[in-house]
Design an enzyme around this catalytic site. Structure first.
Site, PDB file in Angstrom:
ATOM      1  N   CYS A 134       0.796  -1.224   0.000  1.00  0.00           N
ATOM      2  CA  CYS A 134       0.000   0.000   0.000  1.00  0.00           C
ATOM      3  C   CYS A 134       0.831   1.278   0.000  1.00  0.00           C
ATOM      4  O   CYS A 134       2.046   1.252  -0.086  1.00  0.00           O
ATOM      5  CB  CYS A 134      -1.017  -0.049   1.132  1.00  0.00           C
ATOM      6  SG  CYS A 134      -2.340  -1.242   0.778  1.00  0.00           S
ATOM      7  N   SER A 188      -5.134  12.045  -2.701  1.00  0.00           N
ATOM      8  CA  SER A 188      -5.172  10.590  -2.753  1.00  0.00           C
ATOM      9  C   SER A 188      -5.047  10.133  -4.195  1.00  0.00           C
ATOM     10  O   SER A 188      -5.414  10.849  -5.131  1.00  0.00           O
ATOM     11  CB  SER A 188      -6.491  10.094  -2.166  1.00  0.00           C
ATOM     12  OG  SER A 188      -6.756   8.769  -2.544  1.00  0.00           O
ATOM     13  N   LYS A 207       2.371   4.077   1.339  1.00  0.00           N
ATOM     14  CA  LYS A 207       3.693   4.552   1.727  1.00  0.00           C
ATOM     15  C   LYS A 207       4.687   3.423   1.943  1.00  0.00           C
ATOM     16  O   LYS A 207       5.867   3.682   2.183  1.00  0.00           O
ATOM     17  CB  LYS A 207       3.597   5.399   3.012  1.00  0.00           C
ATOM     18  CG  LYS A 207       2.617   6.558   2.922  1.00  0.00           C
ATOM     19  CD  LYS A 207       2.890   7.429   1.705  1.00  0.00           C
ATOM     20  CE  LYS A 207       1.813   8.481   1.517  1.00  0.00           C
ATOM     21  NZ  LYS A 207       0.494   7.907   1.168  1.00  0.00           N
ATOM     22  N   GLU A 233      -3.530  14.222   2.509  1.00  0.00           N
ATOM     23  CA  GLU A 233      -4.267  14.022   1.270  1.00  0.00           C
ATOM     24  C   GLU A 233      -5.640  14.685   1.368  1.00  0.00           C
ATOM     25  O   GLU A 233      -6.248  14.697   2.437  1.00  0.00           O
ATOM     26  CB  GLU A 233      -4.438  12.529   0.985  1.00  0.00           C
ATOM     27  CG  GLU A 233      -3.142  11.834   0.640  1.00  0.00           C
ATOM     28  CD  GLU A 233      -3.317  10.376   0.297  1.00  0.00           C
ATOM     29  OE1 GLU A 233      -2.359   9.783  -0.201  1.00  0.00           O
ATOM     30  OE2 GLU A 233      -4.420   9.837   0.531  1.00  0.00           O
TER      31      GLU A 233
END
EC number: 4.2.1.9
Length: 618
Positions: free
Chosen positions: A122, A517, A124, A491
């Protein structure tokens, strides 16, 4: 010939204590001399993209051992951006990237591991591990958990493919019944895996293919599909081979910095632009390039964005197209193949699995390959059954999507647009640049001008949108949300989703020194640099000003005279210590986030840390 790093702890009389500890982990006399491979996992029950990884580290470990290596697994942290979204939890998302990179460095260097397999997925986690790989520069192979299946929902008699973003937009749409919203919610995320569109996680996992650090299919084969198991098995064998080639064969070409060199980063960014990847990928590629000591910058991204067409549009840029559809069309290797035929790739770059990218395309691009096994691989389909288990189904499509005129992946002659899916804009409000995902912008608003409404937090902007204070034609500016000003560069998925739910997705612009995002679409311009907290002009914007955006000509401007801006700058500096800070925002910033803010840099530099600047070192 370089010695195995692990010899530091496994050889010599003075290492008797260390060997004793190694023995306590299960090592035997015959293991001292084999390459010690770190299996860097990121299993957590907090994140659907990682919930199925618990046993996969040991799957890789067993394959490493079968190939003649010693495997030692450890875990990094993993933040779910979707769960952290819309509240102060999002302040921690981007900073977690640095913690992940550091934790990998700490573990690998403390224990003198020789090489590593990075099991990520995912938002990061893949970037953090990529930064660590470039920093450490030891043999590395990436294998991700894979995308989740798209949800399927029946509304008004029609079946739609849906994802997390659809559920968010539906929840904010007052015209949707509670029953329909609940149906959407329960259908949006049906399986384990990274969210099903071309959001940040899937974008980054696709880019590792272009960088040459992962196996073909890494970015596209579903988490639930049995075919994905092969990637984990091959990763275990491949990393032992790479380690031996480097340490025993003195072959430095297998090191990450020699595989992911400047040309490979250009290839990755070219892919990113062609597939309309998440704008977050710009941050992460810049950060990884910096770790590799490469001079790869926003100027390079701008240069590439002006010559690379958009060859694929995937959710959120369009509805009903998700990663499972990209895979059916040949996956990332198919997009790279089209880019190669358009003369836009350097296929001399090496990879962890093939001598060159060109050789990889000859086997894995379904328009070139004669391999029936490759064609079978790309027919892997969703199972359509909710599951949190990896490799839980083996369904296949009857046919591939080979349509390069109107299909999911186009050739250059039939591109969605001549301009690619990402663009860098410059102007007085963004002297160092800002980023827009053009693949998600409606053609009617590629040029846009409107009056500004300024907010100094995401929360205030959301409140204004939901209470109908934003109208068609407005330019929403959210500032002091950059790497330092947030801190953490939140985000802005909720503001953009709520604009869509209010029918304003094609009627407004949103500009921020924060980020978006991977699920964001619309005229959403982020990473404005320099940020407000560093004296950027975005900090001087006032309600009622006009901002003009011209994506075809790559410009963005605050339509205020230089004299007026100079006056505003003097007024801001007169605030003393409070200058370049939000006026009325109340936010609890922890010591950990304060430390991040002290060391972070501009989004134009990937929001990486600069310890030298903080402590005055050269």
């Amino acid at each position: 010939m370089p010695a195995y790093r692990s010899r530091t702890t496994t050889h010599g009389r003075n290492m008797a204590g260390a060997r004793g500890l190694w023995r306590a982990t299960g090592m035997k006399d015959s293991d001292f001399g084999k390459p010690i491979i770190a299996v860097v996992n990121s299993f957590t029950q907090f994140v659907p993209g990682h919930v199925h990884l618990k046993d996969l580290g040991q799957l890789v470990a067993r394959e490493i051992e079968a190939a003649g290596g010693v495997a030692k697994e450890f875990n990094t942290i993993a933040v779910d951006d979707g769960i952290a979204m819309g509240h102060d939890g999002m302040l921690y998302s981007l900073p977690s990237r640095e913690l992940i990179a550091d934790s990998v460095e700490y573990m690998v260097n403390a224990h003198c591991a020789d090489a590593m397999v990075c099991i990520s997925n995912c938002d990061k986690i893949t970037p953090g591990m990529l930064m660590a790989a470039m920093r450490l520069n030891i043999p590395a192979v990436f294998v991700s958990g894979g995308p989740m299946e798209a949800g399927k929902v029946v509304l008004k008699g029609k079946t739609h493919a849906v994802d997390l973003i659809d559920a968010m937009v539906a929840a904010a749409d007052s015209a949707m019944s509670d029953e329909d919203v609940q149906t959407m919610e329960r259908s949006a995320c049906p399986t384990c895996g990274s969210c099903s569109g071309m959001f940040t996680a899937n974008s980054m996992n696709c880019l590792t293919e272009a960088l040459g650090l992962s196996l073909p299919g890494n970015g596209s084969v579903l988490a639930t599909h049995a075919d994905r198991k092969r990637l984990f098995v091959e990763a275990g064998h491949t990393i032992v081979d790479l380690a031996r080639r480097y340490y025993e064969g003195d072959d430095a070409s297998v090191l990450p910095r020699n595989i992911a060199n400047f040309k490979a980063f250009e290839n990755a960014m070219t892919l990113d632009i062609a597939m309309g990847g998440s704008t977050n990928t710009v941050l992460h590629l810049l950060a990884a390039a910096r770790e590799a000591e490469l001079d790869f910058s926003m100027k390079d991204i701008d240069r590439l964005s002006r010559r690379v067409p958009c060859l694929s549009k995937i959710a959120p840029s369009v509805s009903d197209v998700h990663m499972e559809d990209v895979h059916r069309a040949g996956g990332i290797m198919a997009i790279l193949g089209e880019l190669d035929r358009a003369g836009l790739l350097d296929t001399s770059c090496t990879t962890v699995h093939s001598e060159t990218l060109g050789a990889a395309l000859a086997r894995w691009d379904i328009r070139q390959s004669n391999s029936e096994s490759v064609r079978t691989f790309f027919r892997a389909a969703p199972g359509g059954v909710p599951s949190q288990t990896a490799f839980s189904q083996d369904r296949r499509y009857d046919e591939l999507d080979l349509d390069r005129e109107k299909g999911v992946i186009r050739d250059a002659a039939h591109a969605f647009s001549k301009d690619g899916g990402l663009a860098v804009l410059y102007g007085n409000i963004a002297l160092d640049g800002c980023i827009v995902k053009t693949a998600g912008v409606d053609a009617s608003i590629l040029t846009f001008s409107g009056p500004v409404k300024v907010f100094e937090s995401q929360d205030d902007a959301v409140s204004a949108i939901l209470t109908n204070k934003i109208v068609a034609g407005d330019v929403v500016v959210i500032r002091y949300e950059g790497p330092r000003g947030g801190p953490g560069m939140q985000e802005m998925l909720y503001p953009t989703s709520y604009l869509k739910s209010k029918g304003l997705g094609k009627a407004c612009a949103l500009i921020t020194d924060g980020r978006f995002s991977g699920g964001t679409s619309g005229l959403s311009i982020g990473h404005v640099s320099p940020e407000a907290a560093e004296g950027g002009l975005i900090g001087l914007v006032r309600d009622g000003d006009r901002i003009s955006i011209d994506i075809p000509n790559r410009t963005i401007s605050l339509d205020v005279s230089e004299a007026e801006l100079a006056k505003r700058g003097e007024e801001e500096r007169a605030r003393g210590e409070a200058a370049w800070t939000p006026k009325d925002r109340k936010r609890n910033v922890s010591a950990a986030l304060q430390a991040y803010a002290m060391l972070t840099t501009s989004a134009a530099n990937g929001a990486v840390r600069d310890v030298k600047r903080r402590f005055g070192k050269n």
